[in-house]
Enzyme design. Structure first.
Site, PDB file in Angstrom:
ATOM      1  N   GLY A  36       0.865  -1.175   0.000  1.00  0.00           N
ATOM      2  CA  GLY A  36       0.000   0.000   0.000  1.00  0.00           C
ATOM      3  C   GLY A  36       0.894   1.215   0.000  1.00  0.00           C
ATOM      4  N   ALA A  37       0.664   2.146  -0.898  1.00  0.00           N
ATOM      5  CA  ALA A  37       1.593   3.263  -1.080  1.00  0.00           C
ATOM      6  C   ALA A  37       1.887   3.999   0.224  1.00  0.00           C
ATOM      7  CB  ALA A  37       1.037   4.238  -2.120  1.00  0.00           C
ATOM      8  N   GLU A  38       0.834   4.301   0.975  1.00  0.00           N
ATOM      9  CA  GLU A  38       1.024   5.112   2.185  1.00  0.00           C
ATOM     10  C   GLU A  38       1.758   4.332   3.281  1.00  0.00           C
ATOM     11  OE1 GLU A  38      -2.455   6.421  -0.202  1.00  0.00           O
ATOM     12  OE2 GLU A  38      -1.962   4.513   0.757  1.00  0.00           O
ATOM     13  N   SER A  39       1.390   3.065   3.479  1.00  0.00           N
ATOM     14  CA  SER A  39       2.101   2.278   4.496  1.00  0.00           C
ATOM     15  C   SER A  39       3.527   1.970   4.047  1.00  0.00           C
ATOM     16  CB  SER A  39       1.345   0.990   4.820  1.00  0.00           C
ATOM     17  OG  SER A  39       1.135   0.204   3.670  1.00  0.00           O
ATOM     18  N   ASN A  40       3.757   1.838   2.734  1.00  0.00           N
ATOM     19  CA  ASN A  40       5.127   1.671   2.242  1.00  0.00           C
ATOM     20  C   ASN A  40       5.982   2.871   2.648  1.00  0.00           C
ATOM     21  OD1 ASN A  40       4.230  -0.635   0.930  1.00  0.00           O
ATOM     22  ND2 ASN A  40       4.298   0.238  -1.125  1.00  0.00           N
ATOM     23  N   GLY A 259       8.889   3.907  -6.173  1.00  0.00           N
ATOM     24  CA  GLY A 259       8.427   5.288  -6.055  1.00  0.00           C
ATOM     25  C   GLY A 259       8.088   5.661  -4.626  1.00  0.00           C
ATOM     26  N   ASP A 260       7.536   4.703  -3.865  1.00  0.00           N
ATOM     27  CA  ASP A 260       7.238   4.944  -2.462  1.00  0.00           C
ATOM     28  C   ASP A 260       8.534   5.077  -1.662  1.00  0.00           C
ATOM     29  OD1 ASP A 260       4.512   4.701  -3.081  1.00  0.00           O
ATOM     30  OD2 ASP A 260       4.577   2.533  -2.765  1.00  0.00           O
TER      31      ASP A 260
END
Length: 321
Positions: A36-40, A259-260
């Site tokens: 998950g982008a935010e948790s990454n 990217g994260d």
């Protein structure tokens, strides 16, 4: 309330990662991971030595509990996470046909995270952070998620919390026209914007990093950083601008999540009060490390590993820049 460096929120899913490089229908064994982008980004920042809070709405099911335990186990504050019996936790599968041909299949429609709403935001909690990190994935999940994003922006503005925005476009979730309209609205409110070239072109219609950065500045004093993959990145921050060369990677194992990692590196540099060019270089280093490991978060490095990369050393070997 304890002060946080960064707060972020959004959907994290259970990832089933195939053990073999084959078309998905011929794979029978999978690793269970998370993505998950935010948790990454949250986990990346925590490993770089920062205090981070992440929250989401999770299904009251084994997958939701697995995600919560995993993220909390990385040292992230998950105290604002909520469970729901109304929808399941989202899932996704990777298909690896080659090291450069990796496809993703989502099973996230009507997931628990899509039920996130303004009521799930804790203003005092979010105001305790120095930075609010947002992506363009969350507003694509549902109308209530979209309202939550704009409410979060309102809270950040009210309490002078800096907003970092990664467009992170997912066209499987909404149309180009809808994405462009909403993402431009968010970008106008952000202090730091982190698009890739494709995202920048979609949002602005421009074709070069310089043109995209200028368009996304909206005539304001914003920092715009354009991700250029293996070529590094281009940035504009007021009168300070330029290209920052990427790090040469000898083997790409899994590019998803790079990217994260880049975003985590850049935000870490900002929190360290580094010049923008150095923060971007830090982002490039994290991204280069991430692509060498299988999984979205497993390759996110420690501060020591990043410093080795920045100083031209990685695992005792010379690193070309």
């Amino acid at each position: 309330m304890e002060k946080l460096d960064v707060v972020t929120f959004g959907e994290t899913m259970v990832l089933f990662n195939p053990e073999q490089m084959l078309p998905l229908e011929y794979n029978h064994k999978f690793l269970k991971q998370i993505g998950g982008a935010e948790s990454n980004v949250a986990i990346g920042l925590q490993r770089l030595g920062h205090k981070v809070g992440w929250f989401s709405k999770l299904g009251n099911d084994p997958f939701g509990r697995y995600i919560h335990k995993f993220v909390r186990g990385e040292g992230i504050d998950t105290s604002r996470c909520k469970y729901t019996d109304e929808a399941p936790t989202g899932l996704f599968f990777k298909e690896k046909r080659s090291s450069t041909d990796i496809r993703v299949f989502y099973y996230r429609k009507n997931s628990a995270a899509s039920l996130l709403s303004e009521e799930d935001l804790d203003e005092e909690y979010m105001a305790s952070a120095k930075i609010l990190h947002l992506t363009g994935i969350t507003p694509a999940l549902s109308a209530s998620c979209r309202k939550a994003i704009f409410k979060a922006i309102e809270i950040a503005k009210k309490h002078n919390v800096k907003i970092v925005f990664d467009p992170n476009i997912r066209l499987k979730l909404w149309s180009k026209e809808e994405a462009k309209d909403i993402l431009i609205q968010i970008a106008k409110e952000a202090d730091i914007i982190l698009p890739g070239m494709d995202e920048g072109e979609l949002m602005t219609g421009k074709k070069t990093p310089e043109e995209i950065a200028e368009a996304l500045s909206f005539g304001q004093n914003k920092t715009v950083i354009i991700k250029l993959g293996e070529k590094g990145a281009y940035f504009e921050s007021g009168d300070d601008k330029g290209y920052v060369e990427g790090f040469q990677v000898t083997q790409i194992v899994d590019p998803v999540g790079a990217g994260d990692g880049f975003a985590a590196g850049v935000i870490s540099g900002i929190l360290r009060n580094e010049p923008t060019s150095q923060a971007v270089r830090r982002g490039n280093a994290v991204g280069a490390i991430v692509v060498g490991v299988n999984g979205d978060v497993e390759g996110l490095p420690s501060s020591e590993e990043v410093e080795q990369m920045l100083n031209g050393q990685k695992d005792g070997q010379d690193v070309k820049r």
